[in-house]
Design a protein around this motif. Structure first.
Motif, PDB file in Angstrom:
ATOM      1  N   GLN A 292       1.080  -0.932  -0.074  1.00  0.00           N
ATOM      2  CA  GLN A 292      -0.067  -0.404   0.102  1.00  0.00           C
ATOM      3  C   GLN A 292       0.917   1.262  -0.203  1.00  0.00           C
TER       4      GLN A 292
ATOM      5  N   HIS B 165       1.519   3.116  -2.291  1.00  0.00           N
ATOM      6  CA  HIS B 165       0.737   4.197  -2.910  1.00  0.00           C
ATOM      7  C   HIS B 165      -0.116   5.337  -2.302  1.00  0.00           C
ATOM      8  N   ASP B 166      -0.265   4.526  -1.169  1.00  0.00           N
ATOM      9  CA  ASP B 166      -0.886   5.832  -0.071  1.00  0.00           C
ATOM     10  C   ASP B 166      -2.224   5.241  -1.266  1.00  0.00           C
TER      11      ASP B 166
ATOM     12  N   MET C 232      -2.710   5.533  11.621  1.00  0.00           N
ATOM     13  CA  MET C 232      -2.225   6.619  11.019  1.00  0.00           C
ATOM     14  C   MET C 232      -2.629   7.587  10.555  1.00  0.00           C
TER      15      MET C 232
ATOM     16  N   GLN D 135      -6.175  11.192   8.921  1.00  0.00           N
ATOM     17  CA  GLN D 135      -7.071  11.275   7.680  1.00  0.00           C
ATOM     18  C   GLN D 135      -7.666   9.807   7.472  1.00  0.00           C
ATOM     19  N   ASP D 136      -7.145   8.885   7.887  1.00  0.00           N
ATOM     20  CA  ASP D 136      -8.288   7.569   8.189  1.00  0.00           C
ATOM     21  C   ASP D 136      -9.150   7.456   9.570  1.00  0.00           C
TER      22      ASP D 136
ATOM     23  N   TYR E  17      -9.534   3.173   5.993  1.00  0.00           N
ATOM     24  CA  TYR E  17      -8.183   3.014   5.241  1.00  0.00           C
ATOM     25  C   TYR E  17      -8.393   2.248   4.052  1.00  0.00           C
TER      26      TYR E  17
ATOM     27  N   THR F  77      -7.511   3.140  -0.233  1.00  0.00           N
ATOM     28  CA  THR F  77      -6.676   3.606  -1.340  1.00  0.00           C
ATOM     29  C   THR F  77      -6.572   2.528  -1.839  1.00  0.00           C
TER      30      THR F  77
ATOM     31  N   THR G 138      10.008   1.796  -1.280  1.00  0.00           N
ATOM     32  CA  THR G 138       9.431   2.750  -1.531  1.00  0.00           C
ATOM     33  C   THR G 138      10.342   3.604  -1.918  1.00  0.00           C
TER      34      THR G 138
ATOM     35  N   TRP H 200       5.459   8.438   4.104  1.00  0.00           N
ATOM     36  CA  TRP H 200       4.368   8.301   5.487  1.00  0.00           C
ATOM     37  C   TRP H 200       4.009   7.081   4.694  1.00  0.00           C
ATOM     38  N   GLY H 201       3.682   6.126   5.818  1.00  0.00           N
ATOM     39  CA  GLY H 201       2.454   4.825   5.782  1.00  0.00           C
ATOM     40  C   GLY H 201       3.167   3.579   6.245  1.00  0.00           C
TER      41      GLY H 201
END
Length: 323
Positions: free
Chosen positions: A2, A4-5, A47, A50-51, A57, A61, A211, A217-218
């Motif tokens: 994930q 790529h978010d 996280m 945001q979620d 999440y 995503t 990455t 972030w992630g």
């Protein structure tokens, strides 16, 4: 995974970067929260705001069907294989329709009999991570697969993020050979060392998170390699393979290097410059490069001889110097 978010463009960038690094395959994750998760599922890694929960999440995503088709088409154009982990039977059906070449079973799904049964329906190979499994769990899983015709692979994995390198379990790669299948490593250490060690024991498959930068972030950033590190692994893969396919014959190589051998060998020479008529004593002799002149074994034949001419210590002694 994930990394790529949820950004489709970033996901495409991962395909390009993986291909450029030399990877054989790029692997994503297909999450269908309505079929695999609930609001009770907790974040493995916090996280932030945001979620509001992990269910959200997964929703944010994940990609739409046409977007998955775009990613697979992109991978095919780049001539890199496309794999995708999934966590539900519904996900298997989507990936089957999309035409994936093999199944990737995540560590947490080794007990999901319905998921495994769905995967083995069409006989495609199954690559299984074993991060949460005991040996008894693995044996039970293998028994299930042996009842079908699917080829399978077992990847040693430790589900810690990041995994301490001393817990990589490289020894288990060889132990998994007992199951008569391809074996390998799914690594979350965030370093190249476990993968290199796995290659050294002839692992068939290496899987790593990647990455663009570990500062991104992630939840998996700290467990990932950069693409520069992935490039190193791919170069190592090719080099290891070339070395294994190129056994050397020491006698043949020694014959090829005969000239070099003479350069590195030594012959008899004088310690100091000597004049004609000097009777040679052993203390006057030494050994200097290169080889090809009088060998050390000739000392007994040289001692007691006279020099017929002045001889410098800066060249090798010759039989013609002696009377």
């Amino acid at each position: 995974a994930q990394a790529h978010d949820g950004s489709l463009r970033l996901a495409h960038s991962f395909i390009d970067a993986a291909k450029q690094a030399g990877a054989d395959c790029v692997k994503f994750q297909l999450h269908l929260p309505e079929f695999e998760s609930t609001l009770n599922e907790k974040f493995r890694v916090n996280m932030g705001g945001q979620d509001k929960d992990r269910f959200s999440y997964w929703e944010r995503t994940n990609f739409k069907l046409n977007e998955w088709q775009e990613l697979i088409s992109h991978a095919r154009q780049n001539e890199i294989k496309f794999l995708c982990s999934t966590f539900s039977v519904e996900g298997v059906e989507i990936l089957r329709d999309l035409g994936v070449q093999a199944w990737k079973l995540p560590s947490g799904e080794m007990w999901s009999s319905e998921l495994i049964e769905s995967m083995i329906e069409d006989g495609r190979p199954i690559i299984a991570s074993t991060g949460l499994a005991s040996m008894a769990d693995i044996e039970s899983f293998v028994d299930q697969l042996r009842r079908c015709s699917s080829a399978f692979a077992l990847l040693q994995c430790t589900s810690k993020y990041p995994t301490p390198i001393e817990e990589s379990g490289i020894n288990l790669i060889s132990e998994f050979r007992q199951f008569g299948c391809a074996v390998g490593l799914s690594d979350h250490s965030g370093t190249v060392f476990p993968s290199l060690a796995a290659m050294a024991v002839n692992a068939d498959i290496i899987e790593v998170h990647v990455t663009f930068d570990r500062g991104m972030w992630g939840p998996d950033a700290s467990s990932s390699l950069t693409f520069e590190e992935l490039t190193l692994l791919c170069q190592s893969r090719d080099s290891f393979d070339l070395m294994r396919k190129s056994p050397l014959d020491k006698n043949e190589v020694a014959s090829e290097l005969e000239i070099m051998k003479k350069l590195f060998s030594k012959s008899l020479a004088l310690r100091t410059d000597l004049v004609a008529e000097t009777v040679i004593e052993e203390k006057m002799l030494t050994l200097k490069k290169p080889g090809g002149g009088l060998p050390r074994q000739a000392i007994s034949q040289v001692v007691g001889k006279k020099l017929k001419r002045d001889v410098t210590s800066r060249r090798l002694l010759e039989w013609d110097d002696l009377i």
